[in-house]
Design an enzyme around this catalytic site. Structure first.
Site, PDB file in Angstrom:
ATOM      1  N   ASP A 315       0.957  -1.186   0.094  1.00 57.23           N
ATOM      2  CA  ASP A 315      -0.125  -0.039  -0.024  1.00 57.23           C
ATOM      3  C   ASP A 315       0.901   1.229   0.038  1.00 57.23           C
ATOM      4  O   ASP A 315       1.970   1.271   0.688  1.00 57.23           O
ATOM      5  CB  ASP A 315      -0.869   0.050   1.280  1.00 57.23           C
ATOM      6  CG  ASP A 315      -1.686   1.077   1.187  1.00 57.23           C
ATOM      7  OD1 ASP A 315      -2.759   1.304   0.355  1.00 57.23           O
ATOM      8  OD2 ASP A 315      -1.607   1.962   2.355  1.00 57.23           O
ATOM      9  N   GLU A 368       1.189  -0.534  -5.034  1.00 56.63           N
ATOM     10  CA  GLU A 368       0.221   0.543  -5.581  1.00 56.63           C
ATOM     11  C   GLU A 368       0.965   1.832  -5.563  1.00 56.63           C
ATOM     12  O   GLU A 368       1.181   2.467  -4.335  1.00 56.63           O
ATOM     13  CB  GLU A 368      -0.962   0.660  -4.202  1.00 56.63           C
ATOM     14  CG  GLU A 368      -2.027   1.736  -4.702  1.00 56.63           C
ATOM     15  CD  GLU A 368      -2.303   2.410  -3.445  1.00 56.63           C
ATOM     16  OE1 GLU A 368      -3.325   3.422  -3.700  1.00 56.63           O
ATOM     17  OE2 GLU A 368      -1.782   2.409  -2.357  1.00 56.63           O
TER      18      GLU A 368
END
Length: 635
Positions: A315, A368
């Site tokens: 993330d 990401e």
């Protein structure tokens, strides 16, 4: 109560590796471990607290009294406190009471390496071990076939707390219940993988799991760690891979968590310009500290090793990579070369990926990462960061922007739907329609589609068909597959009742068939990251808002031709260039009546004529459905 007995799981070599940032299995040493010493069963505890002058284990076994069970600090300046407490064992709750050398600061901290925690709002750690017997040996032996970069990869992104709630009781489904309901649904829908939003222990539901306090434990919200293993096992038993969201970018300031752990900035960077995230009001790991690097890499390895995860989606990589991320001038300092890159993060991510792929060569790490930082998904030996894939945020933004436009204006924005093909092979891209796109006033994916109800559903089928025939792997957030009307709300279940209505049910059928078609069409995945897996036929017909292209696999016989019509106008005799002689057979049409369409399909084989068009030697006349995609196989 029994005194703490001197005992250690650490060798000198372990300590050296830890201090040099090269110990990647710290979960085998730190934390609480049930063991036997001098013939007595109990628990060994180890915690890193170099600024402490006293560390005690407090828990329900000593009425939470400070000083009754004092740990011993190691002699080697490692800052490790450890010891064995007899007759303490599985299920006992505990914390560390830490007295700091720093101005007498005293804290009660959960164990950073605990395998289980109390159910929130309680915050203590729980001594835990399970004897779960895995049944996924066959999967682990063959998963390289499912996880390879030339395999079909269609991911269903799930937030466990709101995917579905209990039918009669207002509560979460348990890991055990999800092992039936979720697994059966994902299998029925023909997804290849599930991606779970963070399931590590976290204190605050509105964070969706992205503010973690227990990095080594599945959240107790849904059950025990061995029950989470059951869920993983059931997915594997049904041929479905599992990807876990992993958050090495920041952590919350909760008093029982990692922040200011021993009265010093231990896990976080002491410089606020590097150690505090202004957007998320959270702390940023000190990537320059060797012990913290060992903690993070060990944590990634833990989920692959102990819970058999098939991949990690990392993330907020962009927030880690750049020193000036979301900061104004004067709020950050450049690196030693004068740039804005965080050099410690770059080296950490490379080291992370090297260790992951060395130990688990058949998994994937997925970044990401929303910027143009180069070579994110290229191997480290080439100078890349070493990720297996990267989210294609540009594609997501441009595509949703394009589809939100009324079809009458799309002719002026053809570049929004074609631009991604100019850079699609610079990385190993995953095409995400994720949870971030259906919150905070952005509307649901269906809610973004223009037109009346029929057109909205037709647009959505077209969007999904375009996504599956575009190079790259695929990801869809839960609810998108049946046309959730409302924005995602983490507090409640998806609106499963919508499947009682024909448009939603038929959209669900389309996505199920689309997944199946994708998995059975080699040209859509064998060269998903290779330039010669894609060839334009035409991207220039902006007047009609039509694009056409060829997808290619290893075998020319598997080539498919794709034509997308982004307006509601039917074209009965649309001329398309074809690169080979033969006949065309339509193999997928989003406007088929069984999918909720109007039935404008090419039901018969189509002759290919030796008449040049679109720069190709041959051509064919097709019937183009309204707001539809047609895929044709060369025969």
């Amino acid at each position: 109560m029994n005194e703490v007995i001197a005992h250690s799981l650490f060798t000198d070599f372990d300590v050296d590796l830890f201090k040099s940032g090269k110990h990647y299995r710290l979960y085998e040493k730190f934390g609480s471990h049930i063991t036997t010493v001098n013939g007595i069963k109990g628990t060994y505890f180890a915690v890193w607290a170099p600024t402490a002058n006293q560390v005690s284990v407090i828990g329900d076994f000593n009425s939470w009294h400070d000083g009754e069970h004092k740990l011993n600090v190691r002699w080697d300046s490692s800052g490790i406190w450890e010891g064995f407490i007899p007759l303490v064992g599985k299920g006992d709750s505990y914390k560390y009471k830490i007295h700091s050398n720093n101005q007498g600061y005293i804290s009660e901290k959960a164990d950073p390496y605990a395998r289980r925690y109390e159910h929130n709002p309680k915050t203590a750690s729980i001594i835990w071990e399970d004897d779960y017997k895995w049944n996924d040996k066959k999967w682990l032996k063959t998963r390289k076939e499912y996880n390879a970069l030339d395999a079909p990869y269609s991911v269903y992104e799930v937030h466990l707390g709101s995917w579905k709630r209990h039918a009669t009781e207002d509560r979460f489904l348990s890991y055990v219940e999800l092992a039936d309901d979720l697994v059966n649904y994902v299998k029925e829908m023909n997804f290849t993988h599930v991606e779970l939003m963070p399931i590590m222990e976290f204190p605050y539901d509105p964070s969706w799991g992205y503010q973690i306090t227990g990095y080594f434990a599945p959240t107790s919200r849904f059950g025990y760690p061995d029950e989470f293993k059951l869920l993983v096992d059931k997915l594997h038993e049904n041929g479905i891979g599992i990807i876990l969201d992993w958050v090495p970018s920041h952590f919350p300031e909760d008093i029982h968590g990692l922040g200011y752990f021993d009265g010093s900035a231990l896990y976080e960077h002491p410089d606020k310009q590097k150690g505090y995230h202004q957007d998320w009001k959270s702390l940023i790991f000190n990537y320059e500290r060797n012990e913290v690097r060992s903690f993070l890499i060990s944590n990634a390895i833990f989920w692959l090793d102990q819970f058999h995860a098939d991949g990690l989606r990392v993330d907020a990589v962009a927030s880690m990579l750049f020193l000036d991320y979301s900061r104004e001038e004067g709020e950050w300092q450049p690196n030693i070369y004068g740039g804005n890159e965080n050099l410690a993060v770059i080296s950490l991510l490379k080291e992370l990926n090297e260790e992951v792929y060395k130990s688990f060569p058949d998994v994937q790490t997925i970044a990401e990462e929303s910027t143009a930082f180069p070579m994110v998904s290229k191997p480290t030996f080439m100078g890349g960061l070493g990720f297996g894939m990267k989210w294609m945020m540009g594609w997501m933004h441009d595509t949703l922007e394009y589809f939100s436009r009324d079809s009458i204006y799309r002719r002026y924005h053809q570049n929004e739907i074609t631009f991604s093909l100019a850079y699609v092979f610079t990385e190993n891209f995953m095409l995400p329609l994720s949870h971030d796109e259906v919150v905070y006033g952005k509307k649901s994916i269906l809610g973004r589609m223009p037109g009346d109800e029929w057109q909205r559903f037709a647009n959505l089928r077209l969007l999904y068909g375009y996504m599956f025939t575009h190079p790259g792997t695929k990801l869809l957030f839960m609810g998108g597959e049946f046309g959730q009307y409302d924005e995602w709300n983490f507090k409640k279940s998806l609106d499963w009742h919508l499947l009682e209505y024909e448009p939603h049910k038929k959209l669900n059928t389309f996505y199920k068939e689309l997944n199946k078609f994708y998995r059975n069409t080699p040209s859509l995945f064998q060269k998903a990251f290779e330039n010669d897996g894609f060839e334009w036929i035409s991207y220039e017909d902006n007047v009609n808002s039509v694009i056409s292209y060829i997808r290619k696999g290893n075998n020319p016989e598997d080539d498919v031709i794709v034509v997308c019509n982004f307006t509601p106008i039917v074209h009965d005799n649309y001329l398309v260039g074809v690169h080979r002689a033969g006949k065309l057979k339509e193999v997928l049409n989003s406007d088929a009546e069984k999918f909720g369409g109007s039935g404008v399909v090419n039901s018969r084989q189509i002759s290919i004529k030796k008449a040049p068009w679109n720069g190709k030697k041959y051509s064919a006349q097709l019937k183009l459905p309204p707001l539809g995609i047609t895929v044709l196989k060369l025969k």
